[in-house]
Design a protein around this motif. Structure first.
Motif, mmCIF file in Angstrom:
data_model
loop_
_atom_site.group_PDB
_atom_site.id
_atom_site.type_symbol
_atom_site.label_atom_id
_atom_site.label_comp_id
_atom_site.label_asym_id
_atom_site.label_seq_id
_atom_site.Cartn_x
_atom_site.Cartn_y
_atom_site.Cartn_z
ATOM 1 N N PRO A 1 0.862 -1.256 0.005
ATOM 2 C CA PRO A 1 0.024 -0.024 -0.011
ATOM 3 C C PRO A 1 1.054 1.328 0.024
ATOM 4 N N PRO A 2 0.318 2.226 -0.482
ATOM 5 C CA PRO A 2 0.929 3.510 -0.473
ATOM 6 C C PRO A 2 1.652 4.015 0.939
ATOM 7 N N SER A 3 2.562 4.674 1.038
ATOM 8 C CA SER A 3 3.032 5.362 2.379
ATOM 9 C C SER A 3 2.489 6.667 2.738
ATOM 10 N N GLY A 4 1.939 6.749 3.896
ATOM 11 C CA GLY A 4 1.421 7.996 4.300
ATOM 12 C C GLY A 4 2.242 8.583 5.342
ATOM 13 N N LYS A 5 1.803 8.925 6.610
ATOM 14 C CA LYS A 5 2.546 9.701 7.693
ATOM 15 C C LYS A 5 3.603 8.696 8.140
ATOM 16 N N THR A 6 4.949 8.906 7.899
ATOM 17 C CA THR A 6 5.899 8.272 8.325
ATOM 18 C C THR A 6 7.134 8.841 9.149
ATOM 19 N N ASP A 7 6.539 10.120 9.899
ATOM 20 C CA ASP A 7 7.547 10.658 11.045
ATOM 21 C C ASP A 7 7.780 9.740 11.976
ATOM 22 N N MET A 8 9.353 9.657 12.228
ATOM 23 C CA MET A 8 9.905 8.797 13.495
ATOM 24 C C MET A 8 9.142 9.282 14.746
ATOM 25 N N LEU A 9 8.615 7.923 15.359
ATOM 26 C CA LEU A 9 7.936 7.936 16.855
ATOM 27 C C LEU A 9 9.158 8.259 17.628
ATOM 28 N N LEU B 1 3.617 1.904 16.718
ATOM 29 C CA LEU B 1 3.619 0.788 15.670
ATOM 30 C C LEU B 1 3.854 1.451 14.331
ATOM 31 N N GLU B 2 4.958 0.687 13.633
ATOM 32 C CA GLU B 2 5.175 1.061 12.288
ATOM 33 C C GLU B 2 4.866 -0.018 11.502
ATOM 34 N N ILE B 3 3.897 0.208 10.321
ATOM 35 C CA ILE B 3 3.281 -0.612 9.608
ATOM 36 C C ILE B 3 3.935 -0.749 8.215
ATOM 37 N N MET B 4 4.570 -1.963 7.908
ATOM 38 C CA MET B 4 5.524 -2.208 6.937
ATOM 39 C C MET B 4 4.787 -2.960 5.754
ATOM 40 N N VAL C 1 8.309 1.467 4.854
ATOM 41 C CA VAL C 1 7.510 1.938 5.910
ATOM 42 C C VAL C 1 6.198 2.513 5.201
ATOM 43 N N VAL C 2 4.966 2.026 5.646
ATOM 44 C CA VAL C 2 3.728 2.577 5.028
ATOM 45 C C VAL C 2 3.265 3.659 5.922
ATOM 46 N N ALA C 3 3.217 3.491 7.415
ATOM 47 C CA ALA C 3 3.125 4.382 8.107
ATOM 48 C C ALA C 3 3.432 4.326 9.568
ATOM 49 N N ARG C 4 3.618 5.342 10.359
ATOM 50 C CA ARG C 4 3.917 5.230 11.785
ATOM 51 C C ARG C 4 2.976 5.635 12.511
ATOM 52 N N VAL C 5 2.216 5.265 13.742
ATOM 53 C CA VAL C 5 1.167 5.494 14.260
ATOM 54 C C VAL C 5 1.413 5.269 15.599
ATOM 55 N N THR C 6 0.417 5.946 16.176
ATOM 56 C CA THR C 6 0.128 5.448 18.057
ATOM 57 C C THR C 6 -1.249 5.138 18.206
ATOM 58 N N SER C 7 -1.927 5.097 17.014
ATOM 59 C CA SER C 7 -3.420 4.648 17.226
ATOM 60 C C SER C 7 -3.923 4.532 15.655
#
Length: 209
Positions: free
Chosen positions: A136-144, A167-170, A176-182
């Motif tokens: 899937p395309p990458s979205g918000k990937t700012d380092m946590l 969580l890092e979604i790969m 990296v697809v996204a880095r999220v906390t929720s």
């Protein structure tokens, strides 16, 4: 849960979590005997440190272990990860809590909507011809600021997986697809914004606890 006792290690096998990735029977064929009657796990058949490596490779967490020789147990992963498998499940690694209960450090969770052992994958994606990209395309990937910690995964009734924690979604290739906390991750198989939920579960009448 099956258990097999060795001199230095105890192996646990939880059948409902197994996705038949075959890392056990190919990485340790002398320990895990495929298609035999009777006992099929023989922990003393190979050096314990090598057996531990094979257990760590099991993506579903169906194979776990307990050391009996005083050596360290399986370490907590330093980064919480969710891999999006091509036409397959989510592969989580981290300090997992699923539906409020500790669930080890590895799990593969259904995203096709058809598993009979939800929230775990049971391979039904292959039977139903589930089609979904692992890229899937990458979205918000700012380092946590923090990349580990407890990762809570709560299946919503008739809805998505609610994920809380770092969580890092790969993608399937490790991008990296996204880095999220929720996040809310699709598990009905119908979202047009996979891996994220877009509410399609309500439109298609998805049912699951």
């Amino acid at each position: 849960m099956e258990t097999a006792q060795g001199e230095r290690i105890e192996i646990e096998f939880e059948a409902r979590r197994c996705i038949h990735s075959r890392f056990c029977v190919t990485g340790a064929p002398q320990v895990f005997l495929a298609n035999v009657k009777g006992p099929w796990i023989h922990p003393d058949a190979m050096p314990v440190e090598r057996l531990v490596e094979v257990a760590h490779a099991c993506p579903s967490g169906a194979i776990r272990y307990r050391r009996k020789d005083g050596a360290p147990e399986e370490p907590v992963p330093p980064v919480n990860l969710a891999g999006v498998r091509e036409a397959g499940p989510y592969a989580f690694r981290g300090q997992l809590e699923i539906d409020g209960a500790p669930a080890g450090f590895r799990a593969t969770l259904c995203r096709c909507g058809a598993s009979t052992t939800k929230p775990f994958c049971d391979g039904s994606h292959s039977k139903i011809g589930f089609s979904a990209t692992g890229e899937p395309p990458s979205g918000k990937t700012d380092m946590l600021p923090t990349r580990d910690g407890v990762l809570a995964i709560d299946p919503q009734p008739n809805g998505p997986l609610r994920v809380r924690g770092n969580l890092e979604i790969m993608s399937g290739t490790g991008r990296v697809v996204a880095r999220v906390t929720s996040a809310y991750l699709c598990r009905c198989g119908g979202s047009g914004n996979k891996p994220f939920c877009d509410g399609t579960h309500s439109k298609i009448g998805f049912k699951s606890d």
